[in-house]
Design a protein around this motif. Sequence first.
Motif, PDB file in Angstrom:
ATOM      1  N   VAL A  28      34.312  40.831  46.876  1.00 49.83           N
ATOM      2  CA  VAL A  28      33.859  41.518  45.756  1.00 49.83           C
ATOM      3  C   VAL A  28      34.951  41.151  44.636  1.00 49.83           C
ATOM      4  CG1 VAL A  28      32.242  42.722  44.602  1.00 49.83           C
ATOM      5  CG2 VAL A  28      32.058  41.774  46.828  1.00 49.83           C
ATOM      6  N   GLN A  29      34.906  40.939  43.376  1.00 47.48           N
ATOM      7  CA  GLN A  29      35.929  41.208  42.957  1.00 47.48           C
ATOM      8  C   GLN A  29      35.776  41.990  41.784  1.00 47.48           C
ATOM      9  OE1 GLN A  29      37.746  38.281  40.980  1.00 47.48           O
ATOM     10  NE2 GLN A  29      40.012  38.394  40.153  1.00 47.48           N
ATOM     11  N   CYS A  30      36.700  42.918  41.587  1.00 44.06           N
ATOM     12  CA  CYS A  30      36.687  43.400  40.241  1.00 44.06           C
ATOM     13  C   CYS A  30      38.241  43.062  39.386  1.00 44.06           C
ATOM     14  CB  CYS A  30      36.320  45.527  40.458  1.00 44.06           C
ATOM     15  SG  CYS A  30      34.976  45.962  41.025  1.00 44.06           S
ATOM     16  N   LEU A  51      28.161  45.838  48.120  1.00 41.81           N
ATOM     17  CA  LEU A  51      27.830  44.483  47.564  1.00 41.81           C
ATOM     18  C   LEU A  51      28.206  43.359  48.653  1.00 41.81           C
ATOM     19  CD1 LEU A  51      27.617  44.913  44.172  1.00 41.81           C
ATOM     20  CD2 LEU A  51      25.968  45.148  45.556  1.00 41.81           C
ATOM     21  N   GLY A  52      29.610  44.119  49.549  1.00 43.54           N
ATOM     22  CA  GLY A  52      30.137  43.060  49.938  1.00 43.54           C
ATOM     23  C   GLY A  52      31.018  43.001  51.305  1.00 43.54           C
ATOM     24  N   ASP A  53      31.835  41.915  51.726  1.00 40.09           N
ATOM     25  CA  ASP A  53      32.413  42.887  52.946  1.00 40.09           C
ATOM     26  C   ASP A  53      34.347  42.934  52.816  1.00 40.09           C
ATOM     27  OD1 ASP A  53      30.300  41.826  55.050  1.00 40.09           O
ATOM     28  OD2 ASP A  53      31.070  39.570  54.213  1.00 40.09           O
ATOM     29  N   VAL A  54      34.571  42.231  51.659  1.00 37.38           N
ATOM     30  CA  VAL A  54      35.986  42.275  51.165  1.00 37.38           C
ATOM     31  C   VAL A  54      36.121  42.932  49.456  1.00 37.38           C
ATOM     32  CG1 VAL A  54      38.321  41.255  50.982  1.00 37.38           C
ATOM     33  CG2 VAL A  54      36.457  41.387  52.943  1.00 37.38           C
ATOM     34  N   LEU A  55      36.457  44.031  48.736  1.00 38.69           N
ATOM     35  CA  LEU A  55      36.526  43.989  47.868  1.00 38.69           C
ATOM     36  C   LEU A  55      37.981  44.041  47.257  1.00 38.69           C
ATOM     37  CD1 LEU A  55      36.130  45.895  44.404  1.00 38.69           C
ATOM     38  CD2 LEU A  55      36.705  47.853  46.149  1.00 38.69           C
ATOM     39  N   VAL A  56      38.313  42.657  46.467  1.00 38.50           N
ATOM     40  CA  VAL A  56      39.985  42.357  45.520  1.00 38.50           C
ATOM     41  C   VAL A  56      39.625  43.044  44.373  1.00 38.50           C
ATOM     42  CG1 VAL A  56      41.485  41.166  45.508  1.00 38.50           C
ATOM     43  CG2 VAL A  56      39.845  40.606  47.389  1.00 38.50           C
ATOM     44  N   VAL A  57      40.612  43.924  43.710  1.00 36.00           N
ATOM     45  CA  VAL A  57      40.867  44.283  42.646  1.00 36.00           C
ATOM     46  C   VAL A  57      42.434  43.724  42.334  1.00 36.00           C
ATOM     47  CG1 VAL A  57      41.116  46.579  41.109  1.00 36.00           C
ATOM     48  CG2 VAL A  57      39.824  46.987  42.984  1.00 36.00           C
ATOM     49  N   THR A  58      41.641  42.876  41.146  1.00 37.55           N
ATOM     50  CA  THR A  58      42.836  42.816  39.956  1.00 37.55           C
ATOM     51  C   THR A  58      43.508  42.897  38.921  1.00 37.55           C
ATOM     52  OG1 THR A  58      40.720  41.111  39.253  1.00 37.55           O
ATOM     53  CG2 THR A  58      42.609  39.909  40.631  1.00 37.55           C
ATOM     54  N   GLU A 105      40.039  32.304  39.182  1.00 36.29           N
ATOM     55  CA  GLU A 105      40.319  31.155  39.981  1.00 36.29           C
ATOM     56  C   GLU A 105      41.642  31.799  41.200  1.00 36.29           C
ATOM     57  OE1 GLU A 105      40.040  28.272  36.167  1.00 36.29           O
ATOM     58  OE2 GLU A 105      42.384  29.672  36.567  1.00 36.29           O
ATOM     59  N   CYS A 106      41.875  32.661  41.113  1.00 38.87           N
ATOM     60  CA  CYS A 106      42.898  33.234  41.931  1.00 38.87           C
ATOM     61  C   CYS A 106      42.185  33.312  43.643  1.00 38.87           C
ATOM     62  CB  CYS A 106      43.765  34.033  42.171  1.00 38.87           C
ATOM     63  SG  CYS A 106      44.912  34.522  43.496  1.00 38.87           S
ATOM     64  N   VAL A 107      41.059  34.723  43.254  1.00 35.33           N
ATOM     65  CA  VAL A 107      39.989  34.754  43.921  1.00 35.33           C
ATOM     66  C   VAL A 107      38.828  34.412  44.721  1.00 35.33           C
ATOM     67  CG1 VAL A 107      39.145  36.997  44.391  1.00 35.33           C
ATOM     68  CG2 VAL A 107      40.505  37.586  43.393  1.00 35.33           C
ATOM     69  N   ARG A 108      38.589  33.653  43.657  1.00 32.00           N
ATOM     70  CA  ARG A 108      36.911  32.638  43.734  1.00 32.00           C
ATOM     71  C   ARG A 108      36.300  33.289  44.983  1.00 32.00           C
ATOM     72  NH1 ARG A 108      37.761  28.810  47.027  1.00 32.00           N
ATOM     73  NH2 ARG A 108      35.754  28.179  46.727  1.00 32.00           N
ATOM     74  N   TYR A 112      31.403  39.275  41.732  1.00 29.51           N
ATOM     75  CA  TYR A 112      31.900  39.392  40.119  1.00 29.51           C
ATOM     76  C   TYR A 112      31.865  40.252  39.591  1.00 29.51           C
ATOM     77  CZ  TYR A 112      35.873  39.499  36.317  1.00 29.51           C
ATOM     78  OH  TYR A 112      36.718  40.021  35.704  1.00 29.51           O
ATOM     79  N   CYS A 113      31.721  41.480  39.068  1.00 24.72           N
ATOM     80  CA  CYS A 113      31.235  42.336  38.831  1.00 24.72           C
ATOM     81  C   CYS A 113      32.014  43.374  37.491  1.00 24.72           C
ATOM     82  CB  CYS A 113      31.649  44.604  40.080  1.00 24.72           C
ATOM     83  SG  CYS A 113      30.955  43.903  41.922  1.00 24.72           S
ATOM     84  N   LYS A 114      31.022  43.785  36.638  1.00 30.08           N
ATOM     85  CA  LYS A 114      31.753  44.099  35.587  1.00 30.08           C
ATOM     86  C   LYS A 114      30.422  45.180  35.320  1.00 30.08           C
ATOM     87  CE  LYS A 114      34.130  42.620  32.249  1.00 30.08           C
ATOM     88  NZ  LYS A 114      35.615  43.278  32.665  1.00 30.08           N
ATOM     89  N   GLY A 115      31.353  46.604  34.560  1.00 33.79           N
ATOM     90  CA  GLY A 115      30.678  47.510  33.890  1.00 33.79           C
ATOM     91  C   GLY A 115      29.435  47.120  33.272  1.00 33.79           C
ATOM     92  N   LYS A 116      28.596  48.148  33.413  1.00 33.59           N
ATOM     93  CA  LYS A 116      27.607  48.095  32.347  1.00 33.59           C
ATOM     94  C   LYS A 116      27.277  47.881  31.107  1.00 33.59           C
ATOM     95  CE  LYS A 116      24.012  49.957  36.128  1.00 33.59           C
ATOM     96  NZ  LYS A 116      23.317  50.805  36.112  1.00 33.59           N
ATOM     97  N   ASP A 117      28.759  48.371  30.532  1.00 26.86           N
ATOM     98  CA  ASP A 117      28.562  48.166  29.032  1.00 26.86           C
ATOM     99  C   ASP A 117      29.021  47.054  29.239  1.00 26.86           C
ATOM    100  OD1 ASP A 117      30.956  48.890  31.015  1.00 26.86           O
ATOM    101  OD2 ASP A 117      32.321  49.112  28.706  1.00 26.86           O
ATOM    102  N   TYR A 118      28.902  46.141  29.553  1.00 21.08           N
ATOM    103  CA  TYR A 118      29.372  44.488  29.081  1.00 21.08           C
ATOM    104  C   TYR A 118      28.241  43.774  29.432  1.00 21.08           C
ATOM    105  CZ  TYR A 118      34.633  45.294  29.425  1.00 21.08           C
ATOM    106  OH  TYR A 118      35.684  45.723  29.190  1.00 21.08           O
TER     107      TYR A 118
END
Length: 513
Positions: A28-30, A51-58, A105-108, A112-118
């Motif tokens: 999962v990416q934020c 929502l997943g097993d690994v959270l990557v924050v960029t 593209e780096c994390v794949r 991909y999580c975005k805030g509800k305001d988006y």
Amino acid sequence: MTKSPKILGFENAPAVLEPLRAAGKRIVQCHGTWDLVHPGHVCHLEEARTLGDVLVVTVTADKYVNKGPGRPYFNETLRARTLAAIECVDYVVVVPHAGAVEAIECVRPQLYCKGKDYEQADKERRGRLREDLEAVARTGGQVRYIGSVVFSSTRLLNQHFDPLTQPVREFCERLAQDFGATQVRDAVESFRELKVLVIGDTIFDRYSYVKVQGLTSKNRIISGRFLNEDTQCGGAFAVVRHVQQFSDNVRFISLVGAEPWVEPILRQHLRAGEDAVVRDAAFTTIIKQRFVEPYSEGKELSKLFSVNFIDAEPPGAAVRDKLLKSIEQEIRKADVVLLLDFGHGMLQAEIRQFIQEKAPLLVLNCQTNSNNHGFNIISRQYQRADAFALDQQELMLAVGHRHIDFQAELEALRAKLNARYAWLTRGPVQTIGLHTGQDACLCPPLEYEIVDSIGAGDAFFSVAALATAKELPAPLATFLGQLAGAQAVRIIGNTRPISKDALVKSGMAMLSF
């Protein structure tokens, strides 16, 4: 400061994440700036982690944060370290790019999580988010909109910290009383429909980089070792490239010679249907070659001297007639005409007069430079403009003396030209914006860390002119022009045009109170 093992380099992150994906882990990416991590962020990250097993924050690197002056408030090292300290975060990656596409593209990620305001912007397929969503789909992922607790980092920073200088803060607070952040976005988006005709001198800015070695022993002149050089699109061509970022309907009328290097540059930067440039073998394509020292971080680019390649005499009647024919064909189709007069021979009296008579909406920039100093003065060359912009030196020449009341003289010139808008850009002092029937707008500089001031006025003019065509109020039009100028002073010469996305982001951020 010990680096957390959670923090991965952008280049080696895929090598760490790929084995996890191969092992069946759900990534999962934020992504974001994360300038001020608050409870809303923590809740967002915790929800994403479920929502997943690994959270990557960029994290967007400092150089690419487009939220106005004083941002990011915290540097990328501190922002990454703060995120890594949050228990639910597995990895943090600082991304050396302005947008999220490269981060995705780096994390794949699978998610991909975005805030509800988006979510509404997603439905409208608006702005850069569309490119982000396409990147997620392209890499095999899905998008989720999450978040039960919402705060704005930008609003918190603007209200309780000091990312803006006091004059800028006060200006933005006043502006925000009348214009919300979304109005900035909507105003800029409205430029897309405009049919824009840009007319003016094409100037190629050639930056020749030298390493200064000292003074010669015999003649005491500066000696330097040549390093490299690049040629950039300046003059009216720079304005075209700026306007292309905002409008889908741009036409360009200019004059160039037949040198073999010119055509490939025109083809590179003018899209199909934009090119109405006259080529003439007897004309010398204008080059302003500046010898400069290599740029050093944190310092303004040091320029040593310049050499201009410009014909001594204006083009003949045949070339003038070609230009008039091209202008006649194009001017009737335009919503707004941007006229850039650098006084280098292209705009002769007959052409100036024709444009003044026929332009449906004329926005004028009549410039003074070393080649035309004292001769190319707006009050002598023109009788009409719907809007114009000039700098301090140009106004003083128009008035005829140095010690003047700038606002009063700008108003007098506005009245003389019967213009609705008038702008005076005074570099590090302020920009004065006038509009018929409105109070004067006094906007402080929005950027004080100058890399290169060349082209900043052209960037301001480009956006202010589009604001004129949409009849925006003077404070908002001036603010948008200043945002463009603030971007331009951080760019060496005209190596690239200003970014519409960066302008919108910084404008929205600065009006969030």
